[in-house]
Design a protein around this motif. Structure first.
Motif, mmCIF file in Angstrom:
data_model
loop_
_atom_site.group_PDB
_atom_site.id
_atom_site.type_symbol
_atom_site.label_atom_id
_atom_site.label_comp_id
_atom_site.label_asym_id
_atom_site.label_seq_id
_atom_site.Cartn_x
_atom_site.Cartn_y
_atom_site.Cartn_z
ATOM 1 N N LEU A 133 0.858 -1.188 0.000
ATOM 2 C CA LEU A 133 0.000 0.000 0.000
ATOM 3 C C LEU A 133 0.893 1.237 0.000
ATOM 4 N N VAL A 134 0.764 2.051 -1.018
ATOM 5 C CA VAL A 134 1.566 3.268 -1.151
ATOM 6 C C VAL A 134 0.616 4.447 -1.284
ATOM 7 N N ALA A 135 0.871 5.498 -0.509
ATOM 8 C CA ALA A 135 0.028 6.696 -0.566
ATOM 9 C C ALA A 135 0.334 7.495 -1.828
ATOM 10 N N LYS A 136 -0.650 8.245 -2.300
ATOM 11 C CA LYS A 136 -0.462 9.108 -3.464
ATOM 12 C C LYS A 136 -0.004 10.491 -2.990
ATOM 13 N N GLY A 137 1.273 10.568 -2.655
ATOM 14 C CA GLY A 137 1.816 11.801 -2.106
ATOM 15 C C GLY A 137 1.811 12.965 -3.076
ATOM 16 N N HIS A 138 1.725 12.683 -4.371
ATOM 17 C CA HIS A 138 1.753 13.761 -5.368
ATOM 18 C C HIS A 138 0.516 14.660 -5.286
ATOM 19 N N ILE A 139 -0.534 14.205 -4.613
ATOM 20 C CA ILE A 139 -1.721 15.056 -4.489
ATOM 21 C C ILE A 139 -1.775 15.772 -3.134
ATOM 22 N N GLN A 140 -0.730 15.593 -2.307
ATOM 23 C CA GLN A 140 -0.690 16.315 -1.034
ATOM 24 C C GLN A 140 -0.449 17.803 -1.285
ATOM 25 N N MET A 141 -0.933 18.628 -0.350
ATOM 26 C CA MET A 141 -0.765 20.073 -0.481
ATOM 27 C C MET A 141 0.106 20.595 0.657
ATOM 28 N N GLU A 142 1.187 21.286 0.281
ATOM 29 C CA GLU A 142 2.111 21.823 1.275
ATOM 30 C C GLU A 142 1.382 22.796 2.204
ATOM 31 N N GLY A 143 1.630 22.661 3.496
ATOM 32 C CA GLY A 143 0.992 23.516 4.486
ATOM 33 C C GLY A 143 -0.352 22.990 4.947
ATOM 34 N N VAL A 144 -0.903 22.016 4.217
ATOM 35 C CA VAL A 144 -2.195 21.430 4.595
ATOM 36 C C VAL A 144 -1.973 20.052 5.204
ATOM 37 N N ASP A 145 -1.453 19.118 4.393
ATOM 38 C CA ASP A 145 -1.232 17.775 4.925
ATOM 39 C C ASP A 145 0.232 17.343 4.902
ATOM 40 N N PHE A 146 1.143 18.288 4.672
ATOM 41 C CA PHE A 146 2.559 18.053 4.942
ATOM 42 C C PHE A 146 3.265 19.395 5.089
ATOM 43 N N HIS A 147 4.329 19.387 5.876
ATOM 44 C CA HIS A 147 5.134 20.593 6.103
ATOM 45 C C HIS A 147 6.595 20.275 5.773
ATOM 46 N N GLU A 148 7.269 19.623 6.695
ATOM 47 C CA GLU A 148 8.686 19.310 6.527
ATOM 48 C C GLU A 148 8.839 17.988 5.782
ATOM 49 N N THR A 149 9.761 17.943 4.806
ATOM 50 C CA THR A 149 9.982 16.709 4.055
ATOM 51 C C THR A 149 11.445 16.269 4.057
ATOM 52 N N PHE A 150 12.347 17.145 4.476
ATOM 53 C CA PHE A 150 13.776 16.847 4.368
ATOM 54 C C PHE A 150 14.240 15.877 5.456
ATOM 55 N N ALA A 151 15.016 14.891 5.063
ATOM 56 C CA ALA A 151 15.663 13.971 5.999
ATOM 57 C C ALA A 151 17.109 13.791 5.558
ATOM 58 N N PRO A 152 18.056 14.129 6.414
ATOM 59 C CA PRO A 152 19.463 13.976 6.024
ATOM 60 C C PRO A 152 19.845 12.507 5.870
ATOM 61 N N VAL A 153 20.754 12.242 4.947
ATOM 62 C CA VAL A 153 21.293 10.898 4.762
ATOM 63 C C VAL A 153 22.818 10.983 4.789
ATOM 64 N N ALA A 154 23.455 9.858 5.046
ATOM 65 C CA ALA A 154 24.911 9.818 5.144
ATOM 66 C C ALA A 154 25.556 10.253 3.832
ATOM 67 N N LYS A 155 26.553 11.089 3.956
ATOM 68 C CA LYS A 155 27.329 11.501 2.787
ATOM 69 C C LYS A 155 28.433 10.466 2.561
ATOM 70 N N LEU A 156 28.842 10.306 1.316
ATOM 71 C CA LEU A 156 29.875 9.334 0.994
ATOM 72 C C LEU A 156 31.175 9.633 1.741
ATOM 73 N N VAL A 157 31.479 10.909 1.917
ATOM 74 C CA VAL A 157 32.709 11.266 2.642
ATOM 75 C C VAL A 157 32.618 10.818 4.105
ATOM 76 N N ALA A 158 31.425 10.862 4.688
ATOM 77 C CA ALA A 158 31.255 10.400 6.067
ATOM 78 C C ALA A 158 31.423 8.885 6.158
ATOM 79 N N VAL A 159 30.908 8.169 5.163
ATOM 80 C CA VAL A 159 31.060 6.711 5.132
ATOM 81 C C VAL A 159 32.538 6.349 5.059
ATOM 82 N N ARG A 160 33.246 6.980 4.122
ATOM 83 C CA ARG A 160 34.673 6.671 3.932
ATOM 84 C C ARG A 160 35.496 7.060 5.167
#
Length: 198
Positions: A1-28
């Protein structure tokens, strides 16, 4: 089951979307330090990671096909994050990192996806890339305790010693670690039907 996020409206049903991920330099860098100090380096994978995220917003979705009777116009209010929601990765990152902080880890100032635990001579580092994690350190008991606690909360797959992460094959030798992207390169060539090229 996957939600249809493309029809979400910013400020209504989502605000923040950013999530940091490991950078390659940090891995190395983490792997270089772990090799130099002869640390334990393991890999974890979280099962169904995004489904653990908590929603702060009110998000509604239609009842999936096959579960609704004709003429029924009810909708579902989501209590948990689903794959496809724009805020899913952000919610998962917040939930997982909160769990690490509760275990005594602190977020690194250099990389928001790196968390370190230091108490006396015990040092453990956790590097997060969405639902994959490298855990490295000098104390096997703390590493095992961290794995157990995370598994109780999130259901993790313990992949043991690090072998493959973000397209990088990792092989331990008597002289250190060998990093290779051979498999990643071959996969790209296969996807493009160019296996026989030079």
């Amino acid at each position: 089951l996957v939600a249809k996020g493309h029809i979400q409206m910013e400020g209504v049903d989502f605000h923040e979307t950013f999530a940091p991920v490991a950078k390659l330099v940090a891995v190395r860098t983490l792997l270089a330090i772990a090799t130099k100090k002869d640390w334990i380096v393991h890999q974890l994978d979280v099962n169904n990671a995004f489904l653990h995220g908590d929603l702060q917003e009110e998000v509604y979705m239609r009842v999936p096909d096959g579960f609704v009777k004709e003429g029924d116009h009810r909708v579902c209010r989501l209590r948990k994050s689903l794959y496809g929601l724009r805020q899913a990765s952000c919610n998962w990152y917040q939930k997982f990192t909160f769990a690490l902080v509760q275990l005594g880890f602190q977020k690194s100032h250099a990389d928001a996806s790196l968390f370190v635990y230091q108490h006396g001579d015990v040092f453990v580092a956790a590097l997060i890339y969405v639902n994959d994690m490298i855990i490295a350190g000098n104390n096997s008991e703390k590493i095992q305790a961290t794995k157990r606690t995370l598994d109780e909360r999130f259901s993790i797959k313990d992949l043991g010693p690090l072998k493959y992460f973000l397209g990088i094959e990792v092989a331990k030798t008597s002289e250190g670690l060998v990093l290779s992207q051979r498999k990643y390169t071959l996969d790209i060539l296969e996807d493009c039907d160019l296996e026989g090229c030079r």
